[in-house]
Design a protein around this motif. Structure first.
Motif, mmCIF file in Angstrom:
data_model
loop_
_atom_site.group_PDB
_atom_site.id
_atom_site.type_symbol
_atom_site.label_atom_id
_atom_site.label_comp_id
_atom_site.label_asym_id
_atom_site.label_seq_id
_atom_site.Cartn_x
_atom_site.Cartn_y
_atom_site.Cartn_z
ATOM 1 N N GLU A 1 72.721 36.900 95.086
ATOM 2 C CA GLU A 1 71.337 37.263 95.373
ATOM 3 C C GLU A 1 70.444 36.981 94.176
ATOM 4 N N THR A 2 70.937 37.292 92.983
ATOM 5 C CA THR A 2 70.164 37.046 91.766
ATOM 6 C C THR A 2 70.012 35.551 91.512
ATOM 7 N N VAL A 3 71.077 34.789 91.720
ATOM 8 C CA VAL A 3 71.015 33.333 91.540
ATOM 9 C C VAL A 3 69.969 32.723 92.473
ATOM 10 N N ASP A 4 70.005 33.128 93.737
ATOM 11 C CA ASP A 4 69.052 32.587 94.716
ATOM 12 C C ASP A 4 67.621 32.972 94.357
ATOM 13 N N GLU A 5 67.437 34.180 93.822
ATOM 14 C CA GLU A 5 66.112 34.618 93.416
ATOM 15 C C GLU A 5 65.611 33.780 92.237
ATOM 16 N N LEU A 6 66.477 33.477 91.283
ATOM 17 C CA LEU A 6 66.090 32.636 90.149
ATOM 18 C C LEU A 6 65.687 31.240 90.615
ATOM 19 N N LEU A 7 66.427 30.696 91.551
ATOM 20 C CA LEU A 7 66.099 29.364 92.059
ATOM 21 C C LEU A 7 64.787 29.372 92.835
#
Length: 236
Positions: free
Chosen positions: A41-47
């Motif tokens: 979820e955090t990775v997708d938010e950063l992207l």
């Protein structure tokens, strides 16, 4: 959305501006990572935040490839070792000794890694703004990387840009289209330590220098006779 907001835009508080300056100061090029996994979820938010970056002609030419396969990561690491060995040959004496001691990558530690490419011929944007300066596509990709860097730091996550690589062979490793240009390899994860002072400054390689050395005025760059003409006009 009220009319005042449309006219003036968001109003950022003094506290926000203070925190933003703090964010800029604490954005570090990280090379020492914990191996803790960053949740999806955090990775997708950063992207998602990265994709808000501006780009020439709104072309959004950045292409982020997540490196999840061990074989691909190993190939990049071997590429780094070869390029780093060649780079070391360019230094002599104490400088070479200092270079050899530096940790210049987080390839063996970072749990999340991306190869970033620039699409040199995107249909999006219809070529606007880059007819005379096509390199603005690559500049746009660097802008996106900086957005990622800041967004990650705001979440306590570090980013390291590995630039000691042979760029010509990186694209061949992953079979990307020929019109994609390699821009950066990013290592991402929670840092082992946090420090406001850049690592290269702490190790004695290079300190930051005065801001005024890089912020110039046009009058300081023109030919001497033009300065005299300008001074003469101002005195009249």
């Amino acid at each position: 959305m009220n009319d005042a907001f449309v006219e003036n835009g968001p109003q950022f508080s003094e506290a926000f501006n203070h925190d933003f300056e703090l964010l800029l100061k604490w954005r570090r090029d990280v090379r020492h990572f914990k191996q803790d996994i960053i949740d999806r979820e955090t990775v997708d938010e950063l992207l998602r935040l990265t994709d808000l970056s501006p780009s020439v002609g709104n072309s959004q030419p950045w292409r982020f490839i997540e490196m999840s396969q061990p074989a691909n990561r190993e190939a990049v690491y071997l590429n780094f070792q070869q390029a780093n060995s060649e780079a070391l040959k360019g230094y002599k004496g104490e400088r070479a000794e200092s270079y050899a001691k530096l940790k210049l990558q987080g390839l063996t530690d970072a749990p999340l890694q991306f190869a970033v490419f620039c699409d040199l011929d995107p249909t999006q944007g219809s070529g606007l703004g880059r007819q005379t300066m096509p390199e603005t596509l690559a500049y746009s990709c660097v802008s996106a990387i900086n957005c990622l860097w800041l967004a990650a730091r705001a979440k306590g996550i570090g980013v390291g840009w590995v630039s000691i690589l042979n760029p010509d062979s990186i694209g061949q490793l992953f079979g990307v289209p020929e019109h994609w240009k390699f821009v950066a390899y990013l290592c991402i994860g929670y840092p082992c330590e946090n420090n406001e002072v850049p690592e290269l400054q702490r190790t004695g390689w290079q300190a930051r220098t005065a801001t005024e050395l890089r912020m110039l005025k046009d009058i300081d760059l023109v030919r001497p006779e033009a300065k005299q003409e300008s001074s003469s006009c101002q005195s009249k």
